[in-house]
Design a protein around this motif. Structure first.
Motif, PDB file in Angstrom:
ATOM      1  N   ASP A   1      38.932   1.550  -9.717  1.00  0.00           N
ATOM      2  CA  ASP A   1      37.697   1.619 -10.503  1.00  0.00           C
ATOM      3  C   ASP A   1      36.688   2.578  -9.876  1.00  0.00           C
ATOM      4  O   ASP A   1      36.113   3.436 -10.562  1.00  0.00           O
ATOM      5  N   ASP A   2      36.467   2.457  -8.555  1.00  0.00           N
ATOM      6  CA  ASP A   2      35.487   3.361  -7.933  1.00  0.00           C
ATOM      7  C   ASP A   2      35.997   4.802  -7.904  1.00  0.00           C
ATOM      8  O   ASP A   2      35.213   5.747  -8.004  1.00  0.00           O
ATOM      9  N   LEU A   3      37.322   4.970  -7.819  1.00  0.00           N
ATOM     10  CA  LEU A   3      37.888   6.325  -7.890  1.00  0.00           C
ATOM     11  C   LEU A   3      37.581   6.971  -9.235  1.00  0.00           C
ATOM     12  O   LEU A   3      37.234   8.152  -9.309  1.00  0.00           O
TER      13      LEU A   3
ATOM     14  N   GLN B   1      32.491  -6.150 -12.926  1.00  0.00           N
ATOM     15  CA  GLN B   1      31.966  -5.883 -11.589  1.00  0.00           C
ATOM     16  C   GLN B   1      32.482  -4.539 -11.090  1.00  0.00           C
ATOM     17  O   GLN B   1      33.687  -4.283 -11.121  1.00  0.00           O
ATOM     18  N   LEU B   2      31.563  -3.700 -10.679  1.00  0.00           N
ATOM     19  CA  LEU B   2      31.928  -2.494  -9.941  1.00  0.00           C
ATOM     20  C   LEU B   2      31.632  -2.806  -8.480  1.00  0.00           C
ATOM     21  O   LEU B   2      30.477  -2.815  -8.057  1.00  0.00           O
ATOM     22  N   GLN B   3      32.705  -3.119  -7.760  1.00  0.00           N
ATOM     23  CA  GLN B   3      32.522  -3.549  -6.385  1.00  0.00           C
ATOM     24  C   GLN B   3      31.871  -2.442  -5.549  1.00  0.00           C
ATOM     25  O   GLN B   3      32.244  -1.273  -5.681  1.00  0.00           O
ATOM     26  N   PRO B   4      30.917  -2.789  -4.696  1.00  0.00           N
ATOM     27  CA  PRO B   4      30.333  -1.788  -3.801  1.00  0.00           C
ATOM     28  C   PRO B   4      31.430  -1.167  -2.932  1.00  0.00           C
ATOM     29  O   PRO B   4      32.334  -1.860  -2.466  1.00  0.00           O
ATOM     30  N   SER B   5      31.373   0.137  -2.771  1.00  0.00           N
ATOM     31  CA  SER B   5      32.361   0.814  -1.926  1.00  0.00           C
ATOM     32  C   SER B   5      31.707   2.022  -1.277  1.00  0.00           C
ATOM     33  O   SER B   5      30.690   2.537  -1.753  1.00  0.00           O
TER      34      SER B   5
END
Length: 321
Positions: free
Chosen positions: A211-213, A248-252
């Protein structure tokens, strides 16, 4: 006495052939009609009657696709674009609409899920094979159309509308989804709202860590084209949609990195930009293409020259192909 060669029959107006071939298709002789579409359109092109060749090929592509003849329809769709190129036809709204009409007839069929037995597995195998053919056919057509648009009047990266069409089809129909390809076309399009929705949809079904990618890739791709407005829009819109859909967009570290990059570009602070690249090196290297994008960004926003000035140009060409 020398024998005279028979005179070639004069070509009638295209509409006569369109009507004749429509009857053949409606009778179910798809292959026979296909050969005639190709041979007759080639004669119009040879006579430099490009407008009539285009009318015939457009009618044929649409009719074959309406009759679920994907291979035939895709072949005539590509031939339609080739005739646009041979006739040096300008990219304009009218011709864009003709391309769009063909595109909208390419089938969109969801791949079956909830498999339980061997029959279902056989059905899935067939569905995946059919999806692959659909994507290959539509992609070949739209990629050819994008190249035509670049040559005959669209922006240097190609028609934004055509890029969006290709991105949407790749996302909805690809049996093996490649978000990098989807993003490549969306960032050259003109619909960041649709792109943001697509990213959020992807986040709802992707593997952990993808997701963060997807978010970072979209932002860096926009920035590598010098488009800070849409890069900021994607960041804000994805956050908003994620909250609205209770995802949720997890913090990264990667999300933190692109957030800082956006702020740094507002300040014209090259030393800070380089420091961020060094500090977040491990996150950046999660995707090999990120470093090349960051080189593009450094060149676009800070005037930093590449060691190899052709790198970005050739990279774009290879991605397109």
């Amino acid at each position: 006495m020398s024998r005279q060669r028979p005179k070639r029959t004069a070509l009638p107006p295209a509409q006569e052939n369109i009507d004749k071939l429509e009857k053949i298709v409606n009778e179910g002789n798809f292959y026979g009609a296909q050969q005639m579409y190709k041979s007759i359109s080639a004669r119009y092109v040879a006579a430099q009657r490009y407008s009539e060749a285009l009318d015939l090929l457009h009618a044929g592509a649409c009719l074959q696709l309406k009759n679920n003849q994907l291979t035939c329809g895709a072949e005539l769709a590509v031939s339609f674009v080739e005739a646009l190129v041979k006739g040096k036809v300008a990219y304009d709204n009218e011709n864009l609409d003709r391309v769009r009409k063909i595109y909208e007839l390419f089938p969109q069929i969801p791949v079956p899920h909830n498999l339980e037995d061997d029959d279902d597995l056989h059905e899935l195998t067939e569905a995946l094979g059919a999806a692959k053919l659909r994507v290959e056919g539509c992609s070949s057509f739209l990629k050819a159309a994008i190249k035509w648009s670049i040559e005959f009047g669209a922006p240097k990266t190609g028609s934004p509308e055509l890029h969006v069409m290709l991105a949407e089809y790749l996302y909805s129909e690809s049996p093996e989804l490649d978000m990098a390809r989807v993003s490549f076309h969306f960032v050259r399009g003109n619909n960041p709202e649709k792109f943001a929705s697509t990213i959020v949809n992807f986040m709802g079904k992707c593997y952990p860590g993808e997701d963060d990618l997807a978010v970072a890739r979209a932002i860096l791709m926009y920035l590598s084209l010098g488009n800070m407005k849409d890069a900021n829009y994607i960041m804000d819109e994805v956050k908003k949609q994620v909250e609205n859909k209770q995802l949720q967009l997890q913090p990264s570290d990667l999300i933190q990195f692109v957030f800082y990059v956006l702020q740094t570009l507002e300040r014209d602070a090259l030393p800070l930009f380089n420091m961020l690249r060094a500090n977040y090196k491990a996150s950046i290297e999660r995707e090999p293409a990120f470093n090349e994008m960051l080189d593009d960004i450094a060149e676009k926003f800070f005037g930093v020259k590449r060691r190899n000035p052709m790198q970005g140009i050739f990279g774009d060409i290879f991605k397109m192909m």
